[in-house]
Design a protein around this motif. Structure first.
Motif, PDB file in Angstrom:
ATOM      1  N   LYS A 285      -3.336  -3.367  -1.840  1.00 24.51           N
ATOM      2  CA  LYS A 285      -4.533  -2.819  -1.196  1.00 24.51           C
ATOM      3  C   LYS A 285      -4.996  -1.593  -1.972  1.00 24.51           C
ATOM      4  O   LYS A 285      -4.332  -1.120  -2.871  1.00 24.51           O
ATOM      5  CB  LYS A 285      -4.222  -2.432   0.248  1.00 24.51           C
ATOM      6  N   GLY A 286      -6.133  -1.056  -1.549  1.00 30.70           N
ATOM      7  CA  GLY A 286      -6.632   0.182  -2.144  1.00 30.70           C
ATOM      8  C   GLY A 286      -7.761  -0.059  -3.114  1.00 30.70           C
ATOM      9  O   GLY A 286      -7.972  -1.167  -3.580  1.00 30.70           O
TER      10      GLY A 286
ATOM     11  N   SER B  66     -10.022   5.484  -2.881  1.00 33.81           N
ATOM     12  CA  SER B  66      -9.021   5.692  -1.830  1.00 33.81           C
ATOM     13  C   SER B  66      -8.286   7.007  -2.078  1.00 33.81           C
ATOM     14  O   SER B  66      -8.284   7.552  -3.178  1.00 33.81           O
ATOM     15  CB  SER B  66      -8.028   4.531  -1.802  1.00 33.81           C
TER      16      SER B  66
ATOM     17  N   LEU C 143      -5.140   7.422  -2.282  1.00 30.46           N
ATOM     18  CA  LEU C 143      -4.099   7.172  -3.277  1.00 30.46           C
ATOM     19  C   LEU C 143      -4.676   7.233  -4.687  1.00 30.46           C
ATOM     20  O   LEU C 143      -4.077   7.812  -5.587  1.00 30.46           O
ATOM     21  CB  LEU C 143      -3.427   5.821  -3.025  1.00 30.46           C
ATOM     22  N   ALA C 144      -5.850   6.662  -4.884  1.00 34.14           N
ATOM     23  CA  ALA C 144      -6.484   6.676  -6.207  1.00 34.14           C
ATOM     24  C   ALA C 144      -6.803   8.104  -6.642  1.00 34.14           C
ATOM     25  O   ALA C 144      -6.569   8.488  -7.790  1.00 34.14           O
ATOM     26  CB  ALA C 144      -7.751   5.833  -6.186  1.00 34.14           C
TER      27      ALA C 144
ATOM     28  N   THR D 271      -0.443  -1.602  -6.153  1.00 32.92           N
ATOM     29  CA  THR D 271      -0.534  -1.947  -4.736  1.00 32.92           C
ATOM     30  C   THR D 271      -1.438  -3.161  -4.535  1.00 32.92           C
ATOM     31  O   THR D 271      -2.317  -3.427  -5.352  1.00 32.92           O
ATOM     32  CB  THR D 271      -1.092  -0.779  -3.892  1.00 32.92           C
TER      33      THR D 271
ATOM     34  N   LEU E  54      -4.638  -0.561  -8.411  1.00 33.26           N
ATOM     35  CA  LEU E  54      -4.685  -0.834  -6.981  1.00 33.26           C
ATOM     36  C   LEU E  54      -5.487  -2.100  -6.701  1.00 33.26           C
ATOM     37  O   LEU E  54      -6.312  -2.516  -7.511  1.00 33.26           O
ATOM     38  CB  LEU E  54      -5.308   0.352  -6.242  1.00 33.26           C
TER      39      LEU E  54
ATOM     40  N   ASP F  64       0.870  -1.163   0.000  1.00 32.38           N
ATOM     41  CA  ASP F  64       0.000   0.000   0.000  1.00 32.38           C
ATOM     42  C   ASP F  64       0.909   1.216   0.000  1.00 32.38           C
ATOM     43  O   ASP F  64       2.115   1.097   0.219  1.00 32.38           O
ATOM     44  CB  ASP F  64      -0.922   0.000   1.223  1.00 32.38           C
TER      45      ASP F  64
END
Length: 188
Positions: free
Chosen positions: A66-67, A71, A73-74, A64, A86, A44
């Motif tokens: 996770k995600g 999110s 990050l997205a 990643t 992700l 992640d």
């Protein structure tokens, strides 16, 4: 081939750089020595770590375990136009450091050591996507009016004042939502 949640509509290719959770704390020491296009693969990635990636032009994509689509990050990846896939369960165990990776941020596909015909097919697809994006941008500075003459205001949601330039470039007429770390403000 592995798959996950495609976050951006770009297709990139690079060498895999796998960083375990504890290695992410020293991420800069790994990134400072990169000389070729690289796809970062990790469990992640915190937003603060993803923001650091802007300083490394050789990082062309992120994968990643996770995600998801909504999110932090997205959202950051889409905002920065960074190709990301992700939620690729098990990717850390199926990919080797240095392995050649083709990353399709649109479909969420991740291909290890793709054949030349696959690479050519994806290059054509990427060219087509760029042509379509250029066509869309021809509408950026046109008035937003429905066929029956109703005028609309095209507004954008931003996280930071530096986003305003991109909003204007894309034909935005204002800010609909300004997200901050503490509060969100809506201006009409």
């Amino acid at each position: 081939m592995l798959s996950g949640m495609g976050i951006s509509g770009r297709i990139v290719m690079g060498s895999a750089l796998i960083l375990e959770e504890q290695e992410l704390e020293r991420m800069r020491s790994y990134l400072d020595v990169l000389a070729t296009p690289t796809i970062l693969i990790c469990p992640d990635l915190a937003v603060s770590q993803a923001t650091e990636l802007e300083n490394y032009t050789n990082i062309v994509g992120i994968v990643t375990e996770k995600g998801g689509f909504n999110s932090h990050l997205a959202i950051l990846a889409r905002k920065r136009n960074l190709t990301a896939v992700l939620g690729v369960a098990g990717c850390m165990e199926f990919i080797n450091n240095g392995e050649r990776i083709l990353l399709d941020g649109m479909s969420g596909k991740l291909m290890m050591n793709p054949r030349e015909e696959t690479i050519e097919r994806y290059k054509k697809l990427q060219n087509k996507l760029e042509e379509e994006q250029n066509k869309i941008m021809t509408f950026a500075n046109r008035d937003t009016v429905t066929r029956d003459g109703y005028r609309l205001n095209l507004m954008a949601n931003i996280d930071d004042v530096t986003d305003v330039e991109e909003v204007v470039k894309c034909g935005g007429e204002g800010i609909g939502l300004f997200r901050t770390t503490a509060h969100s403000f809506s201006y009409h």
